[in-house]
Design an enzyme around this catalytic site. Sequence first.
Site, PDB file in Angstrom:
ATOM      1  N   LYS A  56       0.838  -1.198   0.000  1.00 29.70           N
ATOM      2  CA  LYS A  56       0.000   0.000   0.000  1.00 29.70           C
ATOM      3  C   LYS A  56       0.873   1.249   0.000  1.00 29.70           C
ATOM      4  O   LYS A  56       1.913   1.291   0.654  1.00 29.70           O
ATOM      5  CB  LYS A  56      -0.917  -0.028   1.227  1.00 29.70           C
ATOM      6  CG  LYS A  56      -2.001   1.055   1.237  1.00 29.70           C
ATOM      7  CD  LYS A  56      -2.928   0.874   2.430  1.00 29.70           C
ATOM      8  CE  LYS A  56      -4.016   1.931   2.492  1.00 29.70           C
ATOM      9  NZ  LYS A  56      -4.930   1.735   3.637  1.00 29.70           N
ATOM     10  N   SER A 131      -9.802   1.852   2.673  1.00 26.32           N
ATOM     11  CA  SER A 131      -8.906   2.617   1.838  1.00 26.32           C
ATOM     12  C   SER A 131      -7.865   1.764   1.107  1.00 26.32           C
ATOM     13  O   SER A 131      -7.195   2.249   0.199  1.00 26.32           O
ATOM     14  CB  SER A 131      -8.178   3.652   2.699  1.00 26.32           C
ATOM     15  OG  SER A 131      -7.365   3.026   3.684  1.00 26.32           O
ATOM     16  N   SER A 155     -10.237  -0.683   6.823  1.00 26.43           N
ATOM     17  CA  SER A 155      -9.612  -0.459   5.517  1.00 26.43           C
ATOM     18  C   SER A 155      -8.859  -1.638   4.932  1.00 26.43           C
ATOM     19  O   SER A 155      -8.403  -1.574   3.796  1.00 26.43           O
ATOM     20  CB  SER A 155      -8.676   0.751   5.585  1.00 26.43           C
ATOM     21  OG  SER A 155      -9.408   1.944   5.688  1.00 26.43           O
TER      22      SER A 155
END
EC number: 6.3.5.7
Length: 452
Positions: A56, A131, A155
């Site tokens: 990420k 996210s 997330s």
Amino acid sequence: MITLKEALKLSNEEIKDLRAQLEARIIKERELGAYVEQLTGLPLSKLGEGVPIAIKDNIQIKGWSVTSGSKILQGYIAPYNATAIEKLLARNLAAFGRTNMDEFAMGSTTESSFYGHTLNPLNHAHVPGGSSGGSAAAVAGGIAIAALGSDTGGSIRQPAAFCGCVGFKPTYGRVSRYGLAAYSSSLDQIGPIAQNVEDAAILYDIIAGHDEKDSTSADVAFSSVADKINGERKLNICVIENYVNNASEDTKKALNSAIDKLKNFGHKIVYKNLEDSKYDVAAYYIIATAEASANLSRYDGVRYGRRAEAKNLKELYVNSRSEGFGEEVKRRILLGTFVLSSGYYDAYYIKAQKARAHIKAQYEKILDEADLIFMPVSPTTAPKFGLMSDPLQAYLSDIYTISVNLAGLPAISVPIAKDGQNLNISAQLIAKAWDEQTLIDGAKSLENLIKG
């Protein structure tokens, strides 16, 4: 796609071939937009020669551009590796590509990324969640073996559920946050997104453990979870009945079918309600935005990242932040600043912390009598793009995940069914703090029962 367990058995030459095949596939599947490199056309970021793991875009990797999906961090190059990355490299795994995300991890759809949208590999008209939407889309789309994400209010679990893979949030403090761009320091936690429960456990084992560089890292005894997975273990599972009943019809049907399978296998099922969940969303967003307003104050155009044109220092601060932050990030900074301001601190922030203690106590009471809690990840399957444009509606979509972060507990999302639009439905399991073994055992049992 080869599993992580299989990939870790490959020779160095076979890993080299795997990396080449994966990179070619990432280029071919550019439309998915799971990686920042797919959206920008830049070469794939790589560190190390081992088994490739997607990362990420808010986890520091030395020499990489790391932007947290934000314009304000354009041009920033990470000067060091996050502890989680160092642990990967030590076990012959490699950082392989930056996955797209909601800006500064503030969102549930990956629509707020500065780089553009990531598509849901199951249905391109629908969001991948957020996210960590890029990480989930990459794994589910067959262009990542496994990935790291971060979970502040769901997330990891929610995008994994929307895309049809496994998302695992460890106990707060179990995995070092050193090198993670902070959104909400008391809630953020790095964790794995994987193709199956065993792969999630393997990746968790690699990144978990105490870290002196992180003051929030807990010095708690740790032993391998993956080595001791027992999907045959019979457990006491508490179903949160009102959460199941309040989900959409397709989700409710899938959850009840999964509950029946667990019961028929021999797990003891009991039902309880969480009646005070009306406080969850308010408490979460007060605490998270308060911490975010402090954490994001460092992005001022002076020390690193994008610097706006300005005639003086005040103008530099104002212009850099106004031009660099997206609308959702600005909204949360303003909310956080408000709840911490004189005259409102006691009325909002202190009350939110009291609500947090109450939420944690509710979970602890249930888990005193049960091994696991079973409930939905989300009230619905993945919505279409644009349907979550109303901030309040978007915040309410996290209703089943945020309380777990407030309580600091480990949780995992496991796929259990598909709806008529080929969208995934997942169940969420929650365990006592530090009891990731029971969580993984229960998740493996559920996965086995669903796969038949």
